[in-house]
Motif scaffolding. Structure first.
Motif, PDB file in Angstrom:
ATOM      1  N   HIS A  66       0.797  -1.255  -0.116  1.00 39.28           N
ATOM      2  CA  HIS A  66      -0.235  -0.104  -0.067  1.00 39.28           C
ATOM      3  C   HIS A  66       0.724   1.148   0.067  1.00 39.28           C
ATOM      4  O   HIS A  66       2.012   1.173   0.373  1.00 39.28           O
ATOM      5  CB  HIS A  66      -0.676   0.218   1.203  1.00 39.28           C
ATOM      6  N   GLU A 135       2.670  -0.904   4.645  1.00 38.78           N
ATOM      7  CA  GLU A 135       2.161   0.483   4.061  1.00 38.78           C
ATOM      8  C   GLU A 135       3.465   1.367   3.681  1.00 38.78           C
ATOM      9  O   GLU A 135       4.503   1.250   4.533  1.00 38.78           O
ATOM     10  CB  GLU A 135       1.410   1.058   5.256  1.00 38.78           C
ATOM     11  N   HIS A 182      -2.952  -3.120  -3.212  1.00 38.02           N
ATOM     12  CA  HIS A 182      -4.114  -2.818  -2.735  1.00 38.02           C
ATOM     13  C   HIS A 182      -5.292  -2.710  -3.859  1.00 38.02           C
ATOM     14  O   HIS A 182      -6.447  -3.261  -3.925  1.00 38.02           O
ATOM     15  CB  HIS A 182      -4.290  -1.642  -1.876  1.00 38.02           C
ATOM     16  N   ASP A 192      -3.663   2.458  -4.529  1.00 38.43           N
ATOM     17  CA  ASP A 192      -2.390   2.324  -4.062  1.00 38.43           C
ATOM     18  C   ASP A 192      -1.771   0.835  -4.328  1.00 38.43           C
ATOM     19  O   ASP A 192      -2.556  -0.358  -4.394  1.00 38.43           O
ATOM     20  CB  ASP A 192      -2.403   2.631  -2.546  1.00 38.43           C
TER      21      ASP A 192
HETATM   22 ZN    ZN Z   1      -4.051   0.506   0.672  1.00 36.64          ZN
END
Ligand code: ZN
Length: 296
Positions: A66, A135, A182, A192
């Motif tokens: 992400h 992330e 994602h 993303d």
């Molecule tokens: Zn995401």
């Protein structure tokens, strides 16, 4: 009148009733003792794990990447105090200890992080249950009137993403097909990690998959890469590869789904138009998939 005939029960009957009462009280007491013993006793048992079953695999099957679309402070606030989280955050400027960059682990890998949301990939739903989420601090991608703006991923940050991903993939034996963005698993609502994410570089480093250009050229044949093909031809291939798509979807969704695929595998043009190159890329990917036995 029967007065004089009920001055009391016969003696034998009184003894029988007393006996019954004593038996009942004894049984109650024994029951009480058994319950108390059960409560007090520790659970003694041994586990013999010398015999191993063949039918088992890792609970973690997917690696999901992400971007945060926020700066570091905002990313940390979102990922540590809200309803979303991820196992790892890769800062734009990671701390360095003796030249070794630091990834932030926000959720232990044995626990479920809330990063994927409603999602689907290769027959599985709700990928939070079966994935590790990373992330990456990045400003994100935005459509503009003339095209799009997206924040770049600097090489030192990608190097850390690769190092961490390789370790996770190795430990859980994650299939290259199951290293996803994602936007692959929730393409209706997510973009993303965006069009500037270097999937090709990651695949070359053993993280995920990238189509072999020779095979893409083979499937493209003499066609112009931008030559239009039928939308169902693309969507059927995407569904076979693992995307949550059907040829019967509304047209706007069809284009959005194809754009998500292109953002990952052909970021030079991700308008979502069904063209010959997109079809050839899918055929090259499906060829590898078939060779690997459609690993899930
Ligand atoms: Zn995401």
């Amino acid at each position: 009148m029967d007065s004089g005939k009920r001055r009391g029960r016969p003696r034998a009957a009184r003894i029988t009733w007393a006996f019954r009462l004593i038996v009942v009280l004894c049984l109650c007491y024994i029951g009480y003792l058994l319950v108390e013993k059960e409560k007090a006793a520790p659970l003694f048992y041994h586990v013999d794990s010398s015999q191993k079953a063949a039918g088992a695999d890792e609970r973690i099957q997917f690696l999901v990447l992400h971007y945060t679309a926020e700066d570091f402070t905002g990313s940390m606030k979102t990922l540590t105090t809200g309803q979303v989280s991820a196992h790892y955050l890769i800062p734009l400027h990671p701390d360095n200890a003796a030249g070794i960059p630091t990834a932030l682990r926000l959720v232990d890998e044995s626990r479920r992080a809330w990063h994927a949301g409603e999602s689907y990939w290769r027959g599985r739903e709700n990928l939070n249950d079966t994935s590790i989420g990373i992330e990456i601090e990045n400003g994100g991608y935005y459509r503009t009137l003339t095209g799009y703006d997206a924040a770049p991923y600097p090489p030192h940050q990608i190097a850390l993403v690769i190092a961490l991903s390789r370790d996770i993939i190795k430990r859980y034996h994650i299939s290259p097909f199951n290293v996803v963005g994602h936007s692959d698993i929730a393409w209706r609502r997510k973009q993303d990690p965006g069009p500037l994410f270097p999937w090709r570089q990651l695949a070359a480093a053993g993280v995920g998959i990238w189509p072999d250009q020779n095979r893409v050229n083979f499937y493209l044949g003499k066609r112009d890469p931008r030559q239009r093909v039928a939308m169902p031809a693309i969507l059927q291939r995407m569904a076979r590869y693992g995307y949550d798509v059907t040829p019967g979807m509304p047209v706007a969704l069809q284009q959005k789904a194809v754009a998500a695929f292109q953002m990952h595998f052909r970021p030079t043009d991700f308008r979502g138009l069904p063209d010959a190159e997109t079809e050839a890329i899918l055929d090259a990917l499906l060829e590898v998939d078939a060779r690997e036995g459609g690993a899930r």
